[in-house]
Design a protein around this motif. Structure first.
Motif, PDB file in Angstrom:
ATOM      1  N   VAL A  40       0.849  -1.193   0.000  1.00  0.00           N
ATOM      2  CA  VAL A  40       0.000   0.000   0.000  1.00  0.00           C
ATOM      3  C   VAL A  40       0.887   1.247   0.000  1.00  0.00           C
ATOM      4  O   VAL A  40       1.669   1.461   0.928  1.00  0.00           O
ATOM      5  N   GLU A  41       0.780   2.036  -1.065  1.00  0.00           N
ATOM      6  CA  GLU A  41       1.583   3.253  -1.205  1.00  0.00           C
ATOM      7  C   GLU A  41       0.866   4.470  -0.635  1.00  0.00           C
ATOM      8  O   GLU A  41       1.495   5.361  -0.065  1.00  0.00           O
ATOM      9  N   ALA A  42      -0.441   4.493  -0.811  1.00  0.00           N
ATOM     10  CA  ALA A  42      -1.199   5.658  -0.338  1.00  0.00           C
ATOM     11  C   ALA A  42      -2.667   5.304  -0.215  1.00  0.00           C
ATOM     12  O   ALA A  42      -3.187   4.468  -0.949  1.00  0.00           O
ATOM     13  N   SER A  43      -3.319   5.946   0.728  1.00  0.00           N
ATOM     14  CA  SER A  43      -4.771   5.866   0.844  1.00  0.00           C
ATOM     15  C   SER A  43      -5.242   7.158   1.495  1.00  0.00           C
ATOM     16  O   SER A  43      -4.528   7.756   2.300  1.00  0.00           O
ATOM     17  N   GLY A  44      -6.416   7.590   1.110  1.00  0.00           N
ATOM     18  CA  GLY A  44      -6.870   8.844   1.684  1.00  0.00           C
ATOM     19  C   GLY A  44      -8.282   9.197   1.293  1.00  0.00           C
ATOM     20  O   GLY A  44      -8.909   8.545   0.446  1.00  0.00           O
ATOM     21  N   PHE A  45      -8.781  10.237   1.930  1.00  0.00           N
ATOM     22  CA  PHE A  45     -10.137  10.738   1.692  1.00  0.00           C
ATOM     23  C   PHE A  45     -10.063  12.252   1.597  1.00  0.00           C
ATOM     24  O   PHE A  45      -9.323  12.892   2.346  1.00  0.00           O
ATOM     25  N   GLU A  46     -10.801  12.817   0.671  1.00  0.00           N
ATOM     26  CA  GLU A  46     -10.788  14.269   0.499  1.00  0.00           C
ATOM     27  C   GLU A  46     -12.192  14.790   0.242  1.00  0.00           C
ATOM     28  O   GLU A  46     -12.965  14.190  -0.505  1.00  0.00           O
ATOM     29  N   HIS A  47     -12.513  15.895   0.880  1.00  0.00           N
ATOM     30  CA  HIS A  47     -13.762  16.605   0.631  1.00  0.00           C
ATOM     31  C   HIS A  47     -13.417  17.987   0.107  1.00  0.00           C
ATOM     32  O   HIS A  47     -12.586  18.697   0.679  1.00  0.00           O
ATOM     33  N   SER A  48     -14.014  18.363  -1.016  1.00  0.00           N
ATOM     34  CA  SER A  48     -13.760  19.690  -1.575  1.00  0.00           C
ATOM     35  C   SER A  48     -15.064  20.295  -2.063  1.00  0.00           C
ATOM     36  O   SER A  48     -16.008  19.580  -2.428  1.00  0.00           O
ATOM     37  N   ALA A  49     -15.121  21.609  -2.062  1.00  0.00           N
ATOM     38  CA  ALA A  49     -16.316  22.312  -2.535  1.00  0.00           C
ATOM     39  C   ALA A  49     -15.913  23.686  -3.037  1.00  0.00           C
ATOM     40  O   ALA A  49     -14.945  24.292  -2.563  1.00  0.00           O
ATOM     41  N   GLY A  50     -16.628  24.169  -4.020  1.00  0.00           N
ATOM     42  CA  GLY A  50     -16.357  25.496  -4.558  1.00  0.00           C
ATOM     43  C   GLY A  50     -17.362  25.862  -5.628  1.00  0.00           C
ATOM     44  O   GLY A  50     -18.210  25.049  -6.024  1.00  0.00           O
ATOM     45  N   MET A  51     -17.263  27.091  -6.106  1.00  0.00           N
ATOM     46  CA  MET A  51     -18.178  27.594  -7.124  1.00  0.00           C
ATOM     47  C   MET A  51     -17.401  28.134  -8.318  1.00  0.00           C
ATOM     48  O   MET A  51     -16.409  28.850  -8.159  1.00  0.00           O
ATOM     49  N   GLY A  52     -17.856  27.784  -9.503  1.00  0.00           N
ATOM     50  CA  GLY A  52     -17.372  28.393 -10.734  1.00  0.00           C
ATOM     51  C   GLY A  52     -18.424  29.386 -11.199  1.00  0.00           C
ATOM     52  O   GLY A  52     -19.601  29.023 -11.396  1.00  0.00           O
TER      53      GLY A  52
END
Length: 466
Positions: A40-52
């Motif tokens: 296992v090299e990497a594991s992760g969780f990401e939350h992102s939000a924004g407006m265009g």
């Protein structure tokens, strides 16, 4: 999501008396896992939000992205963007948008098995089992990821589109060494939906079959014939051909020269609508509405309703891919081909799911019709020029065909030809339609979006292998 801030941004655009304004709010919940040679090299969780936020003012286009959710920041960024557009108005080209029906719609792709309900241990176990199925490969890189994308789209015209699209994605890179030779293979699979698709892919078998095919070719393959021959290519090869030599050159922004300094130009021009470019049995479509497809959407990122687009119809150039800007320039309606990678990218003309419609032949019948030729099941490499005219495809799992029979593997046959030559040399189309996955890159900054590229097996007559 942060809908109230999107509503506020739209109201503030109206206060600035823009001709047109839109707010595209996006929220992404992503997770990923990478396994390299069993570790296992990497594991992760990401939350992102924004407006265009995009707007038209004095026929000049402005765009600003925001990921700080407070009203003062929204006002400040929009005000700055409006001022910049006003200052540069004399230097900007005139932009118009096609008039389109206004839609209010909410839709959602269902996860039968939600990603978050499957533990990390189970995902690691699956990748380790997959890795073990090709443990003798010199290099093994496996990536499993998911993205749940929620969008909230508003325009000053009154459009309102709310959507939720989850996607599962797996990619792999194998390096195989055998008989003093080596070969590599990169590929990926993706569906919109939940973890049920990860189960459906049967990843251990997928990687095992891939490894065995590469190893067999390295051990047994001979040089392919150099004479003028016939070629049958499998659905994976058909898919990349369709995507690169039809999908990209039929993007209207390329045709208008908008992508020349980034992703390239096109040999196609506006006056070629109605021209014969392929055999009558060749019909190529792009269809975002395919359920659970990698490029699935029901409304594009300009709020235009999606539909099946017939790029080539019975061998004739029929239509291009358009957003509202390119459609206006060609006095047409948009056919819903505007896509953005994320909230901080402007929506541009993109493919969704591009494929050749199936015919009536089995793959066996296509091969039976060949006296001397090569069957190329899949590929290891492809190249195409900036105008999408000259191209080559290098086979991976490939075989000599004599008198309608598959004989022995051949090593890296190179099919090199022009786009018109390719599509006009097809005399038979299979019925074994398959959809494969690609990450389609385009734009500045580069945007990568998931897409299906597919079709059935096809037979191409009288070509010379390189």
């Amino acid at each position: 999501m942060y809908e109230g801030y999107a509503d506020f941004a739209l109201k503030f655009l109206k206060k600035n008396k823009v001709q047109y304004g839109e707010v595209r709010l996006e929220e992404h919940e992503e997770e990923g896992l990478i396994l390299k040679n069993g570790t296992v090299e990497a594991s992760g969780f990401e939350h992102s939000a924004g407006m265009g936020i995009r707007f038209l003012l004095n026929n000049s286009l402005g765009f600003v992205s925001i990921n700080r959710f407070d009203n003062d920041s929204i006002k400040k960024n929009i005000t700055r963007a409006v001022k910049l557009v006003c200052k540069g108005n004399k230097l900007s080209e005139t932009v118009n948008l096609s008039e389109e029906p206004i839609h209010k719609k909410t839709y959602k792709t269902i996860q039968k098995i939600k990603f978050k309900d499957v533990g990390l241990d189970n995902k690691i176990k699956l990748l380790q089992e997959t890795d073990s199925s090709a443990k003798n490969a010199l290099g093994r890189y496996l990536s499993l990821s998911s993205d749940v994308a929620k969008k909230y789209f508003l325009t000053t015209e009154g459009a309102k589109i709310v959507s939720e699209t989850p996607r599962a994605h797996f990619s792999y890179f194998l390096t195989v060494n055998s008989n003093g030779k080596s070969a590599q293979k990169y590929w990926q699979v993706c569906n919109s939906g939940g973890y049920e698709f990860v189960k459906k892919w049967n990843l251990p078998k997928l990687i095992s079959d891939e490894y065995k095919a590469i190893e067999k070719n390295l051990k047994l393959a001979k040089k392919p014939p150099r004479d003028k021959i016939d070629v049958v290519v499998g659905p994976e090869v058909t898919g990349i051909m369709v995507h690169e030599s039809v999908g990209h050159p039929f993007e209207a922004d390329r045709i208008l020269g908008r992508e020349a300094a980034q992703a390239g130009e096109s040999f196609v021009h506006e006056g070629m609508i109605g021209n014969q470019i392929g055999s009558e049995i060749v019909t190529v479509v792009d269809d975002p509405t395919l359920e659970n497809s990698a490029g699935h959407y029901l409304y594009d990122d300009e709020g235009v309703k999606a539909k099946r687009r017939f790029l080539i119809k019975n061998g004739v150039i029929n239509e291009f891919l358009h957003n509202r800007e390119t459609a206006s320039e060609m006095n047409l309606k948009s056919n819903g081909a505007a896509r953005a990678e994320d909230y901080d990218k402007e929506a541009i003309v993109r493919m969704a799911n591009t494929f050749l419609l199936p015919g009536d032949y089995s793959e066996e019948e296509l091969i039976e019709g060949i006296k001397l030729g090569v069957y190329i099941r899949d590929f290891t490499e492809w190249n195409i020029d900036d105008k999408r005219f000259q191209q080559k495809y290098v086979g991976s799992d490939a075989y000599l065909v004599e008198n309608g029979k598959i004989k022995y593997p051949v090593l890296k046959p190179v099919l090199e030809l022009t786009t018109p030559k390719l599509w006009s040399s097809i005399d038979a189309v299979g019925k074994n339609l398959e959809y494969h996955t690609g990450t389609c890159g385009k734009g500045e900054p580069m945007q990568g979006v998931p897409a299906f590229l597919g079709g059935p097996s096809i037979r191409i007559r009288n070509v010379v292998l390189g």
